[in-house]
Design a protein around this motif. Structure first.
Motif, PDB file in Angstrom:
ATOM      1  N   MET A  99     -42.013-110.409  13.820  1.00  0.00           N
ATOM      2  CA  MET A  99     -42.082-109.195  13.255  1.00  0.00           C
ATOM      3  C   MET A  99     -41.165-108.104  14.216  1.00  0.00           C
ATOM      4  O   MET A  99     -40.498-107.239  13.607  1.00  0.00           O
ATOM      5  N   CYS A 110     -37.656-105.921  13.679  1.00  0.00           N
ATOM      6  CA  CYS A 110     -38.013-104.403  13.510  1.00  0.00           C
ATOM      7  C   CYS A 110     -36.363-103.748  13.742  1.00  0.00           C
ATOM      8  O   CYS A 110     -35.953-104.123  14.841  1.00  0.00           O
ATOM      9  N   ARG A 119     -50.120 -97.507   5.913  1.00  0.00           N
ATOM     10  CA  ARG A 119     -49.931 -98.894   5.406  1.00  0.00           C
ATOM     11  C   ARG A 119     -50.098 -98.377   3.703  1.00  0.00           C
ATOM     12  O   ARG A 119     -49.287 -99.212   3.117  1.00  0.00           O
ATOM     13  N   VAL A 158     -48.277-104.048  14.666  1.00  0.00           N
ATOM     14  CA  VAL A 158     -47.036-104.202  13.974  1.00  0.00           C
ATOM     15  C   VAL A 158     -47.111-105.089  12.721  1.00  0.00           C
ATOM     16  O   VAL A 158     -46.515-105.128  11.724  1.00  0.00           O
ATOM     17  N   SER A 159     -47.877-106.182  13.193  1.00  0.00           N
ATOM     18  CA  SER A 159     -48.014-107.647  12.010  1.00  0.00           C
ATOM     19  C   SER A 159     -48.407-106.904  10.875  1.00  0.00           C
ATOM     20  O   SER A 159     -48.227-106.971   9.667  1.00  0.00           O
ATOM     21  N   SER A 218     -46.254-104.454   8.963  1.00  0.00           N
ATOM     22  CA  SER A 218     -45.315-105.350   8.362  1.00  0.00           C
ATOM     23  C   SER A 218     -45.692-105.784   7.106  1.00  0.00           C
ATOM     24  O   SER A 218     -44.731-106.031   5.992  1.00  0.00           O
ATOM     25  N   GLN A 219     -46.918-106.114   6.916  1.00  0.00           N
ATOM     26  CA  GLN A 219     -47.273-106.765   5.482  1.00  0.00           C
ATOM     27  C   GLN A 219     -47.321-105.586   4.426  1.00  0.00           C
ATOM     28  O   GLN A 219     -47.241-105.919   3.334  1.00  0.00           O
ATOM     29  N   THR A 253     -45.033-102.874   4.562  1.00  0.00           N
ATOM     30  CA  THR A 253     -43.940-101.950   4.177  1.00  0.00           C
ATOM     31  C   THR A 253     -43.208-101.948   2.922  1.00  0.00           C
ATOM     32  O   THR A 253     -42.585-100.903   2.674  1.00  0.00           O
ATOM     33  N   ARG A 289     -40.318 -98.532   7.159  1.00  0.00           N
ATOM     34  CA  ARG A 289     -39.752 -99.708   7.830  1.00  0.00           C
ATOM     35  C   ARG A 289     -40.259 -99.150   9.314  1.00  0.00           C
ATOM     36  O   ARG A 289     -40.658 -98.112   9.609  1.00  0.00           O
ATOM     37  N   ILE A 290     -39.975-100.154  10.075  1.00  0.00           N
ATOM     38  CA  ILE A 290     -40.549 -99.983  11.399  1.00  0.00           C
ATOM     39  C   ILE A 290     -39.415 -99.938  12.582  1.00  0.00           C
ATOM     40  O   ILE A 290     -38.673-100.816  12.435  1.00  0.00           O
TER      41      ILE A 290
END
Length: 707
Positions: free
Chosen positions: A24, A28, A340, A359-360, A363-364, A366, A372-373
Motif C-alpha cells: 500500500m 500511494c 474512512r 495506511v492499510s 486503503s481499504q 478509499t 486517495r493517500i
C-alpha cells in the motif's frame, strides 16, 4: 482518550499486514494531474523575485455579487497594487465554491488546536518556497540589507488590508513589539531572530507606514530566513506573533484602554481570546479565511476573506473554496473513522494521529470514501523520540542525567530495528537522533559524513555495551531484584512523563523503551500527565523525560536551532534554554540569589566549561558570521559536541514518509513528485501545508460539496 497505543496491537498489525501495508505504501501517490514541479535554488536566504502582477483579476461569484450590491469594494480596490502571486508550478486554474471539511485532534478543545493555524501562511512577513530551498516575499514585498547585514529594511506590500478592510502597515508590527514584547506582556519574550549574537535586542523602527527598519549591533545574516519561519499571527505554538491588528486589538490593551485591569495578562485569558483570529469572528486576519463561527467543543468554521492579498498567475483572487469547516475531536479513533467514512475531505496525518500503520486500514476504504493517500516526506531527524531533562531539580538524578554514558546506555538498549518494523513499516533509516537530514549543513560529501557520524553514533542495539556503561557509572543491581541501584544503594526509577494525549506510535515506542531498558536492568515506568499542565511542568523543570515530539527543524540547523542548542524552555535543557531566551531583557539578571527552580520564570546558568556553554558560544558566533561555509563549519562543531557528549535527544528512524488523505476530486493538492524536496512536513517553522498555499485547493465540481 481511547488507548490505541499498545505494542500488542501494533505487533499484530505488523505481523498480519506488513506485506499488504508495504504494498500500500508503495502504491500511494498524489493522483495529481499537474505535471509541474517546484525546483528551488541552493542558496540559503536568497531573495526570490516576485512574479509580475496579472493584467486582469477574477473573483468569487459570491464576492462579485456583493460588489454589485454595493456592500463590498471592487476586487482591484481590495487588493494591493502588487498582490502576492502564488509561484508553485503545479497549480492549475481552479473553480470557485464549495466547502472543505477537515478534522483536528485535540484533547484540550478547538482553542488549543494550533494545527488549524498551520494551514495558512498569510500572516508571515516572508515565505519559504520550494520546501525551504528558497525564501520569497510575503507581507514584505522587498527587502535589503547593508554590507555587514546589521541593518535590514523591509518594504511591506503597499495596499494590503486586514479582513475588515482596514489597511495593514508598520503600526501592526510595532504594536506587537513595543506594546507586547518589550514590556513582556502575556509572557511574550523576544524571538531569537530579534536578538544579535551579542545577546542584545534589535531596534525596530518605522521609516513610514509601509517601511520597517531592523538595526542590530552585530551582523545578522540569517534575518530573512528567520522571518520566513512559522505561520505567525496568533499566541500558541505557531511561532512569534509579529503582526497584530492594532486598530482592533488596542481596545484590550491597558495602554490604550484605561478600563482594562492591571492584571490584564491573566483576566479570563481576555487578550488571547480576543486577539486570536481563529476563535474570535470579530478579530481581523490577513490569511485567506476569517473566522465565521467558533465553538471550543466542536470546532471552527472559516469563510473567505474578501481582502486576501494573494492571486494565481491567471489573476484569480484566492481562496477558491468558500468555507472551511474544521471539526475538533478528542478521540483519534473517531477522527480516523470519519476519514474512512469519507466525511473528511483533507487530512494531514501529523495533526490527526494518523500514521503509516494506519495506511492499510485507510486503503481499504478509499474507493467508498472517494479518497486517495498521498505520501510526503516528513523531513524528520528522529521519528518518535525521547530525551532526559538535563535540568532536573534533584541534584543526584541531575548529575546522572548529565552523564553522557548514562544516555548512551539507554540509546544502546533501545532496539530501533524492532520499532522500525513495527511502527514505520521498514521506512526511513535507523538513527541515534539528529537534526533533519534535509538540513543544508548536510549537503555535499563532508556534510553527509558529518550527518552519518551523528546518525550512527549510538544507534546500535547493544545490551552488553549498555550494561557495561551503567557499570562504569557505578550502577549495579545490589539487591538482586533485576534492576540497578544508584552508587549509594538507593533505588533508581526513570519516570517517563508523557502527555496523556500522545499518539499511538509514541505510546508504542515508549512501551518498547521500557521493555528494552528492563533487559539491561534499568527500571522505567510510564507516567501520564494532563495535556493542560504538561508544557508548564516541563518548562519548570519538574518532569524527568520528554517523549511527545520529534526533531524536524527548518531547512538549516541555524534557522530553527532549538534542538541543536538550548535557547528556549521546551527542549532537553529547559531552564538553561529559558535563560538564553531572556537575554537582552531586564529579567536576564534578576533573581540571581533565588533558587533556579523557584525563579519566575525558572532558569539556570550553564555549567562553566560544560557542553551548553560551548554550544551557546558557537551559536552566538554563527549568528554574526556572514560567510555561509564558515557558519556551516560552526554547526559541525556543535554537532561534534552532540556526538562526543551526547546523545542529548534520542530518536528511532529518520526520513520516513508522512500520510495525507485527500478526496480524489480535491484539486491542486501537490504530490511528492511536485515538490522540490518531496515534502518537508514535520517542522512547524516551515509550516505545512501552509507552504503549499491550500488557498489554491479547489473542487472539480463545487456544487457537489456544499454545506
Amino acid at each position: 482518550m481511547t488507548d490505541r497505543g499498545s505494542m500488542s496491537r501494533r505487533t499484530f498489525l505488523y505481523g498480519s499486514a506488513l506485506v499488504a501495508g508495504s504494498a500500500m505504501l508503495s502504491a500511494c501517490t498524489s493522483g495529481t494531474s499537474n505535471a509541474g514541479k517546484d525546483v528551488g535554488s541552493t542558496a540559503r536566504g536568497s531573495a526570490r523575485t516576485p512574479l509580475t502582477a496579472p493584467k486582469s483579476l477574477r473573483e468569487s461569484p459570491t464576492l462579485a455579487g456583493q460588489v454589485k450590491a454595493g456592500t463590498l469594494p471592487a476586487v482591484a480596490k481590495r487588493l494591493p497594487g502588487h498582490p502576492y502571486v502564488v509561484p508553485h508550478h503545479w497549480v492549475e486554474r481552479g473553480r470557485y465554491g464549495g466547502v472543505l471539511n477537515m478534522i483536528a485532534f485535540s484533547s484540550e478543545g478547538a482553542a488549543a488546536t494550533d494545527s488549524n493555524r498551520e494551514f495558512y501562511y498569510g500572516n508571515s512577513l516572508l515565505r519559504w518556497l520550494n520546501d525551504g530551498l528558497d525564501v520569497g516575499p510575503g507581507l514584505v514585498e522587498k527587502w535589503s540589507t547593508n554590507s555587514d547585514t546589521s541593518e535590514w529594511v523591509l518594504h511591506l506590500r503597499a495596499g494590503v488590508k486586514w479582513s475588515d478592510g482596514h489597511p495593514f502597515g508598520t503600526d501592526d508590527i510595532l504594536f506587537w513589539w513595543d506594546d507586547l514584547v518589550l514590556p513582556a506582556h502575556y509572557a511574550q519574550v523576544p524571538p531569537d531572530e530579534c536578538r544579535s549574537g551579542k545577546g542584545t535586542l534589535v531596534k525596530i523602527t518605522a521609516v513610514d507606514d509601509v517601511t520597517l527598519k531592523m538595526t542590530f549591533d552585530a551582523p545578522a545574516p540569517l534575518t530573512a530566513d528567520r522571518l520566513a519561519e512559522w505561520a505567525k499571527g496568533a499566541i500558541g505554538h505557531n511561532g512569534p506573533i509579529w503582526v497584530i491588528p492594532k486598530h482592533y486589538a488596542k481596545q484590550f490593551h491597558p495602554k490604550y484602554n484605561k478600563s482594562v485591569p492591571k492584571n490584564w495578562d491573566i483576566v479570563g485569558g481576555l487578550w488571547e481570546q480576543k486577539t486570536d483570529w481563529m476563535r474570535n469572528p470579530a478579530c481581523p486576519t490577513l490569511i485567506g479565511y476569517r473566522c465565521k463561527s467558533f465553538n471550543n467543543n466542536t470546532g471552527v468554521v472559516l469563510e473567505r476573506n474578501p481582502y486576501y492579498w494573494a492571486v494565481t498567475r491567471d489573476g484569480d483572487q484566492l481562496p477558491y473554496i468558500d468555507e472551511v469547516v474544521i471539526k475538533t475531536t478528542q478521540d483519534a479513533q473517531v477522527g480516523q473513522l470519519q476519514v474512512r467514512q469519507g466525511s473528511v475531505d483533507f487530512c494531514h496525518g501529523p495533526y490527526n494521529q494518523i500514521d503509516l500503520s494506519d495506511v492499510s486500514t485507510l486503503s481499504q476504504s478509499t474507493k467508498k470514501a472517494g479518497t486517495r493517500i498521498v505520501l510526503w516526506d516528513s523531513g524528520s531527524g528522529t521519528g518518535s523520540m525521547f530525551f532526559l531533562n538535563y535540568d532536573y531539580p534533584d541534584p543526584k538524578l541531575r548529575k546522572l542525567f548529565r552523564e553522557p554514558k548514562f544516555r548512551q546506555a539507554i540509546s544502546h538498549a533501545f532496539n530501533r530495528a524492532e520499532a522500525q518494523r513495527a511502527l514505520y513499516f521498514q521506512t526511513g533509516e535507523l538513527t541515534t537522533g539528529t537534526m533533519s537530514p534535509k538540513a543544508s549543513e548536510f549537503r555535499g560529501a563532508k556534510g553527509q559524513q558529518i550527518y552519518a557520524r551523528w546518525r550512527d553514533s549510538y544507534k546500535s542495539h547493544d545490551p552488553a555495551k549498555a550494561k557495561a556503561l551503567l557499570a562504569e557509572l557505578g550502577l549495579k543491581d545490589t539487591d538482586n531484584d533485576g534492576y540497578v541501584e544508584l552508587p549509594d544503594g538507593s533505588k533508581l526509577t526513570i519516570r517517563i512523563d508523557y502527555s496523556a494525549d500522545i499518539s499511538p506510535t509514541e505510546g508504542a515506542k515508549d512501551d518498547q523503551l521500557v521493555r528494552d531498558c528492563k533487559a539491561i536492568g534499568l527500571h522505567m515506568v510510564r507516567n501520564p500527565i494532563s495535556p493542560q499542565t504538561y508544557g508548564d511542568l516541563w518548562a519548570a523543570g519538574q518532569l524527568m523525560v520528554h517523549t511527545n515530539w520529534e526533531v524536524s527543524n527548518d531547512p538549516s540547523c541555524l534557522i530553527y536551532p532549538q534542538w541543536l542548542v538550548p535557547i528556549e524552555n521546551a527542549r532537553w535543557a529547559p531552564l538553561e534554554g529559558q535563560l538564553y531566551a531572556l537575554r537582552g531583557t531586564a529579567a536576564e539578571h534578576e533573581q540571581q540569589n533565588v533558587d533556579p527552580w523557584k525563579r519566575n520564570p525558572p532558569r539556570l546558568e550553564p555549567e562553566a566549561g560544560g557542553p551548553i556553554a560551548a554550544l551557546w558560544d558557537l551559536y552566538d558566533r554563527s549568528k554574526v558570521e556572514p560567510d555561509e561555509q564558515k557558519r556551516t563549519e560552526l554547526v559541525w562543531e556543535m554537532i561534534k559536541i552532540h556526538i562526543d557528549q551526547g546523545p542529548f535527544f534520542m530518536g528511532t528512524v529518520a526520513g520516513y514518509p508522512q500520510v495525507v488523505v485527500t478526496k480524489t476530486d480535491l484539486k491542486n493538492v501537490p504530490g511528492r513528485e511536485n515538490l522540490a524536496q518531496g515534502g518537508f512536513t514535520n517542522t512547524w517553522g516551515l509550516p505545512t501545508p501552509a507552504v503549499y498555499d491550500p488557498e489554491v485547493f479547489y473542487w472539480q465540481n463545487p456544487a457537489e460539496h456544499t454545506a
